[in-house]
Motif scaffolding. Structure first.
Motif, PDB file in Angstrom:
ATOM      1  N   PRO A  67       0.794  -1.229   0.000  1.00 22.43           N
ATOM      2  CA  PRO A  67       0.000   0.000   0.000  1.00 22.43           C
ATOM      3  C   PRO A  67       0.827   1.281   0.000  1.00 22.43           C
ATOM      4  N   CYS A  68       2.136   1.184   0.122  1.00 23.21           N
ATOM      5  CA  CYS A  68       2.955   2.402   0.198  1.00 23.21           C
ATOM      6  C   CYS A  68       3.319   2.921  -1.198  1.00 23.21           C
ATOM      7  N   LYS A  69       3.565   4.210  -1.256  1.00 18.45           N
ATOM      8  CA  LYS A  69       3.989   4.876  -2.485  1.00 18.45           C
ATOM      9  C   LYS A  69       5.478   4.623  -2.669  1.00 18.45           C
ATOM     10  N   LEU A  70       5.893   4.307  -3.883  1.00 16.88           N
ATOM     11  CA  LEU A  70       7.295   4.015  -4.168  1.00 16.88           C
ATOM     12  C   LEU A  70       7.894   5.065  -5.088  1.00 16.88           C
ATOM     13  N   TYR A  71       9.086   5.534  -4.723  1.00 17.21           N
ATOM     14  CA  TYR A  71       9.885   6.407  -5.572  1.00 17.21           C
ATOM     15  C   TYR A  71      11.220   5.702  -5.806  1.00 17.21           C
ATOM     16  N   ILE A  72      11.742   5.817  -7.005  1.00 21.50           N
ATOM     17  CA  ILE A  72      13.052   5.246  -7.308  1.00 21.50           C
ATOM     18  C   ILE A  72      13.897   6.333  -7.955  1.00 21.50           C
ATOM     19  N   THR A  73      15.118   6.521  -7.443  1.00 15.83           N
ATOM     20  CA  THR A  73      16.065   7.452  -8.036  1.00 15.83           C
ATOM     21  C   THR A  73      17.314   6.670  -8.410  1.00 15.83           C
ATOM     22  N   VAL A  74      17.753   6.866  -9.640  1.00 18.88           N
ATOM     23  CA  VAL A  74      18.885   6.127 -10.179  1.00 18.88           C
ATOM     24  C   VAL A  74      19.953   7.111 -10.644  1.00 18.88           C
ATOM     25  N   CYS A  75      21.211   6.811 -10.306  1.00 20.74           N
ATOM     26  CA  CYS A  75      22.349   7.598 -10.776  1.00 20.74           C
ATOM     27  C   CYS A  75      23.206   6.708 -11.675  1.00 20.74           C
ATOM     28  N   VAL A  76      23.472   7.202 -12.882  1.00 15.96           N
ATOM     29  CA  VAL A  76      24.311   6.476 -13.832  1.00 15.96           C
ATOM     30  C   VAL A  76      25.425   7.395 -14.321  1.00 15.96           C
ATOM     31  N   ARG A  77      26.505   6.822 -14.772  1.00 19.45           N
ATOM     32  CA  ARG A  77      27.628   7.623 -15.286  1.00 19.45           C
ATOM     33  C   ARG A  77      27.220   8.399 -16.528  1.00 19.45           C
ATOM     34  N   LYS A  78      26.563   7.715 -17.448  1.00 18.75           N
ATOM     35  CA  LYS A  78      26.149   8.342 -18.705  1.00 18.75           C
ATOM     36  C   LYS A  78      24.695   7.978 -18.950  1.00 18.75           C
ATOM     37  N   MET A  79      23.896   8.992 -19.255  1.00 18.32           N
ATOM     38  CA  MET A  79      22.465   8.801 -19.453  1.00 18.32           C
ATOM     39  C   MET A  79      22.210   7.888 -20.656  1.00 18.32           C
ATOM     40  N   PRO A  80      21.487   6.795 -20.446  1.00 23.20           N
ATOM     41  CA  PRO A  80      21.166   5.925 -21.583  1.00 23.20           C
ATOM     42  C   PRO A  80      20.142   6.591 -22.492  1.00 23.20           C
ATOM     43  N   VAL A  81      20.036   6.089 -23.700  1.00 20.02           N
ATOM     44  CA  VAL A  81      19.103   6.653 -24.670  1.00 20.02           C
ATOM     45  C   VAL A  81      17.681   6.611 -24.127  1.00 20.02           C
ATOM     46  N   GLU A  82      17.323   5.475 -23.557  1.00 19.97           N
ATOM     47  CA  GLU A  82      15.968   5.318 -23.036  1.00 19.97           C
ATOM     48  C   GLU A  82      15.982   5.529 -21.529  1.00 19.97           C
ATOM     49  N   SER A  83      16.085   6.782 -21.110  1.00 15.97           N
ATOM     50  CA  SER A  83      16.239   7.067 -19.682  1.00 15.97           C
ATOM     51  C   SER A  83      14.932   7.427 -18.989  1.00 15.97           C
ATOM     52  N   LYS A  84      13.965   7.901 -19.720  1.00 15.32           N
ATOM     53  CA  LYS A  84      12.712   8.319 -19.088  1.00 15.32           C
ATOM     54  C   LYS A  84      11.711   7.181 -19.127  1.00 15.32           C
ATOM     55  N   ARG A  85      11.562   6.538 -17.998  1.00 18.71           N
ATOM     56  CA  ARG A  85      10.574   5.482 -17.855  1.00 18.71           C
ATOM     57  C   ARG A  85       9.685   5.855 -16.684  1.00 18.71           C
ATOM     58  N   PHE A  86       8.552   5.245 -16.603  1.00 19.56           N
ATOM     59  CA  PHE A  86       7.576   5.622 -15.587  1.00 19.56           C
ATOM     60  C   PHE A  86       8.089   5.358 -14.184  1.00 19.56           C
ATOM     61  N   GLY A  87       7.890   6.320 -13.314  1.00 22.64           N
ATOM     62  CA  GLY A  87       8.175   6.151 -11.905  1.00 22.64           C
ATOM     63  C   GLY A  87       9.632   6.121 -11.493  1.00 22.64           C
ATOM     64  N   VAL A  88      10.551   6.387 -12.397  1.00 26.85           N
ATOM     65  CA  VAL A  88      11.969   6.330 -12.061  1.00 26.85           C
ATOM     66  C   VAL A  88      12.633   7.643 -12.458  1.00 26.85           C
ATOM     67  N   GLU A  89      13.265   8.291 -11.474  1.00 27.97           N
ATOM     68  CA  GLU A  89      14.047   9.499 -11.742  1.00 27.97           C
ATOM     69  C   GLU A  89      15.479   9.062 -12.037  1.00 27.97           C
ATOM     70  N   VAL A  90      16.016   9.478 -13.168  1.00 22.35           N
ATOM     71  CA  VAL A  90      17.370   9.113 -13.549  1.00 22.35           C
ATOM     72  C   VAL A  90      18.185  10.385 -13.721  1.00 22.35           C
ATOM     73  N   PHE A  91      19.383  10.395 -13.130  1.00 24.49           N
ATOM     74  CA  PHE A  91      20.308  11.501 -13.386  1.00 24.49           C
ATOM     75  C   PHE A  91      21.687  10.925 -13.642  1.00 24.49           C
ATOM     76  N   ASP A  92      22.508  11.696 -14.345  1.00 25.51           N
ATOM     77  CA  ASP A  92      23.847  11.216 -14.679  1.00 25.51           C
ATOM     78  C   ASP A  92      24.908  12.186 -14.165  1.00 25.51           C
ATOM     79  N   PHE A  93      26.157  11.902 -14.467  1.00 22.84           N
ATOM     80  CA  PHE A  93      27.259  12.687 -13.919  1.00 22.84           C
ATOM     81  C   PHE A  93      27.357  14.090 -14.526  1.00 22.84           C
ATOM     82  N   LYS A  94      26.578  14.389 -15.557  1.00 23.18           N
ATOM     83  CA  LYS A  94      26.501  15.763 -16.059  1.00 23.18           C
ATOM     84  C   LYS A  94      25.737  16.635 -15.074  1.00 23.18           C
ATOM     85  N   GLN A  95      24.953  16.005 -14.214  1.00 26.23           N
ATOM     86  CA  GLN A  95      24.148  16.702 -13.222  1.00 26.23           C
ATOM     87  C   GLN A  95      24.752  16.590 -11.824  1.00 26.23           C
TER      88      GLN A  95
END
Length: 184
Positions: A67-95
């Motif tokens: 029943p809990c709300k889920l957030y996921i944050t992911v850090c990667v070295r280089k942003m993949p082409v398909e980085s925007k997926r539902f419910g997942v915040e992705v940031f890379d080393f440019k940020q």
């Protein structure tokens, strides 16, 4: 092997920016209204990237019936082409700032806007951008896989023999304890 000067500086910056205003308390998984999972990946080949995102979504699937709300944050070295997926915040080393490895203000602001009861760091190695986010979080309970080099102490750290196993197995082990330990 000793830490480099840059690693020592980044770890010091994490400790310096740690949220000391939060209210620490144990939160049983059944009581949690929201959970934020942090994950990081080093340089990945296209095949490894696909496998990593399968792990990220396996983690999300574990929370489907909760029943809990889920957030996921992911850090990667280089942003993949398909980085925007539902419910997942992705940031890379440019940020991320170069020396301190601190995420830039837009990333930190997006992260801190999400008020959560439990923060879970599933990264099987020290990722300073992820450690910075964990440090500034106001979550009541901060949980992580136990590593010697963590720049600050989490409220609950679980010793896992094979930390390189997939993230969903590590999360299942952490969730087992969050379900069983009673706060009263």
């Amino acid at each position: 092997m000793g830490k480099s000067i840059f690693q020592k500086y980044a770890a010091r910056q994490v400790r310096k920016n740690q949220n000391k205003q939060r209210t620490k308390r144990f939160v049983n998984l059944k009581e949690a209204k929201s959970v934020h999972v942090l994950m990081a990946a080093n340089q990945l080949t296209p095949i490894e990237t696909e496998q990593f995102y399968k792990q990220v979504y396996a983690v999300a699937d574990l929370f489907q019936n909760m029943p809990c709300k889920l957030y996921i944050t992911v850090c990667v070295r280089k942003m993949p082409v398909e980085s925007k997926r539902f419910g997942v915040e992705v940031f890379d080393f440019k940020q991320v700032k170069c020396l301190s490895k601190k995420p830039k203000p837009p990333v930190v602001q997006t992260f801190t806007e999400k008020k959560v009861d439990i923060l879970i760091n599933l990264t099987p190695f020290v990722s300073y951008p992820i450690e910075h986010l964990a440090a500034v979080s106001d979550a009541s309970l901060k949980v992580a896989i136990k590593l010697e080099d963590r720049p600050f102490a989490y409220d609950l750290q679980l010793q896992i023999d094979d930390i390189e196993q997939n993230a969903s197995k590590n999360l299942k082990a952490l969730l087992f304890y969050l379900e069983k330990i009673q706060s009263k």
